[in-house]
Design an enzyme around this catalytic site. Structure first.
Site, PDB file in Angstrom:
ATOM      1  N   HIS A 246       0.813  -1.216   0.000  1.00  0.00           N
ATOM      2  CA  HIS A 246       0.000   0.000   0.000  1.00  0.00           C
ATOM      3  C   HIS A 246       0.849   1.270   0.000  1.00  0.00           C
ATOM      4  CE1 HIS A 246      -3.646   2.129   0.094  1.00  0.00           C
ATOM      5  NE2 HIS A 246      -4.366   1.257   0.777  1.00  0.00           N
TER       6      HIS A 246
ATOM      7  N   ASP B 251      -1.847   2.322  -4.532  1.00  0.00           N
ATOM      8  CA  ASP B 251      -3.131   2.649  -3.899  1.00  0.00           C
ATOM      9  C   ASP B 251      -4.206   1.676  -4.380  1.00  0.00           C
ATOM     10  OD1 ASP B 251      -2.022   4.796  -2.548  1.00  0.00           O
ATOM     11  OD2 ASP B 251      -2.405   6.183  -4.213  1.00  0.00           O
TER      12      ASP B 251
END
Length: 488
Positions: free
Chosen positions: A461, A465
């Site tokens: 992450h 995204d």
């Protein structure tokens, strides 16, 4: 002598030689110490997703094939971790690969210091001795290297002898002591007479009941028949209770039957890297189902052409690798790595392919997969998988990957799973099996069958995204469900 040592940093064992002169009980003999190696990286890249563990300070010896007295006609090949000789080459086995290094000296193997089964060999420790002249071999029969510089330390007899223990005069003393006074207890008085009725005495004798254990309830404490009967009744009741009471079970657990399997080097590296990934990378997972009917039809047609031309058959995994590479080219944010100062986005699309072997998990790399045809990808994957099973992969066969594909569907029938990101990469695709499903048709009572395959994208992450990961999966699904677009 030549002392072969190494720098301990990185992924490859590089040998260097320094010259010393050994003067001791062996005499002046030119010889070489082969020293347990450290690691020095020979290929530096941020995309080195399967780099060997760095900084290892202890080695193991699995077997030594080379015998004392064998000639060494350099240059020779050296490989790390375990060491042996194959043909004319001296090998030290590396963590995950077969890495070749040259030994530039000639001579004969004089002594094996660390032989079969030696473990936890420290970096810089001597493992074998070679000499230039064959007649010098016997001089090293009892040679033992020093821990500091590899040279034998002179072991002279100790000149200082401990002083003799002082003599002790033994004085025998006759100790006359008065005889100990033993206080003798005074004679105990005879026990009081027990009074019992004749019937009570007869009943007690018949049942072996000592009268002294019964308290009489008769006149002046006399034991009567009722006292004996009460005692017998209570004793009978105690026996019944003890007979019916459950026996206490042995709570000691049975000893476990097990076998301890030593860690292999590939298992240690895999464990270290996966633990690092789960502890430092914030994972999240995205799953989609892709219809693979058109993909299967295209594969059948391509394999017919491959068989006619004598080429390798194309697997579903080969098509998945191609689709993943093209999707990475379309969504380059997923073809990146995280660093403390920046995100590195790669222009090359190099796909690591997970291969399970008896020795452990390997991830050889298919370089520039987006630019290669399906036939070339199929050929490379089969070749690298065979090398992995033979434990003969070289660092260039698995280093430099930018994305990984792991398929447990085709070989094992796993429907869906989540893979662990392979650092420093930021994404890995877990491919499940294809299964037929019933899907609604155009009319209310119409339906049809179709094959669907579940794939799960594991993302870092910090780099990818959620929307970017979804965009990549959308591109991947488009190539899988319209496979002809991969050929354009």
């Amino acid at each position: 002598m030549g002392c072969y040592k190494v720098v301990n940093s990185g992924a490859l064992y590089i040998f260097e030689c320094s010259h010393l002169l050994l003067i001791s009980d062996i005499g002046k003999v030119r010889h070489h110490d082969f020293v347990a190696a450290g690691k020095e990286r020979f290929s530096i890249t941020a995309a080195n997703s399967t780099a060997l563990s760095s900084g290892a300070s202890r080695k193991n010896v699995s077997r030594t094939i080379m015998q004392v007295g064998n000639p060494l006609a350099g240059p020779r090949l050296l490989k790390d971790f375990s060491w042996h000789c194959q043909g004319e080459d001296i090998h030290l086995i590396l963590d995950k690969a077969t890495v070749e290094m040259e030994c530039m000296e000639e001579g004969f193997l004089a002594k094996i210091i660390k032989g079969d089964g030696s473990k936890e060999i420290k970096v810089g420790e001597v493992i074998a001795i070679t000499v230039e002249d064959e007649e010098d071999i016997p001089k090293f029969k009892d040679y033992s290297p020093s821990a500091s510089d590899g040279a034998a330390a002179d072991k002279g007899p100790s000149t200082s002898t401990p002083p003799p223990p002082p003599e002790k005069d033994v004085v025998e003393e006759k100790v006359s002591s008065p005889e100990p006074k033993i206080s003798k207890p005074s004679a105990t008085p005879s026990e009081d007479r027990i009074f019992a009725s004749p019937l009570a005495r007869k009943l007690a004798e018949d049942h072996n009941v000592p009268l002294s254990s019964i308290k009489g309830t008769g006149l002046d404490g006399h034991i009567v028949k009722a006292d004996i009967e009460d005692f017998l009744a209570s004793r009978r009741k105690e026996r019944e209770v003890s007979a019916t009471a459950p026996k206490a079970k042995d709570t000691t657990p049975a000893a476990l039957d097990y076998v301890d399997i030593p860690h292999s080097q590939i298992r240690k590296v895999t464990a270290s890297r996966l633990l690092l990934s789960k502890q430092t990378i914030p994972h999240y997972y995205l799953t989609v189902d892709t219809c693979v009917d058109k993909l299967m039809d295209l594969r059948s047609k391509l394999n017919s052409l491959q068989e006619a031309s004598g080429g390798k058959r194309i697997s579903v995994n080969d098509l998945v690798i191609k689709a993943a590479a093209l999707a990475l080219k379309k969504v380059p944010q997923c073809n990146s790595s995280w660093t403390d100062n920046y995100i590195r986005q790669y222009n090359n699309v190099n796909i690591n392919v997970a291969v399970q072997t008896d020795n452990g998990l390997y991830v050889p790399v298919v370089r520039d997969a987006d630019k290669k045809g399906l036939s070339k990808i199929a050929e490379e994957v089969k070749f690298l998988a065979q090398k992995a099973k033979e434990n003969s992969l070289k660092p260039e066969d698995y280093e430099g990957g930018t994305f990984t594909v792991s398929n447990l569907g085709g070989p094992f029938g796993i429907k869906q799973f989540c893979a662990i990101v392979n650092p420093p990469q930021s994404g890995i695709l877990a491919v499940g099996s294809a299964e037929k499903r019933v899907i609604p048709g155009l009319g209310p009572d119409e339906f049809k069958f179709a094959s669907f395959m579940s794939v799960t994208l594991s993302c870092d992450h910090r780099v990818i995204d959620g929307a970017v990961g979804a965009e990549w999966l959308k591109a991947f699904k488009g190539y899988i469900e319209n496979p002809e677009s991969m050929l354009l």
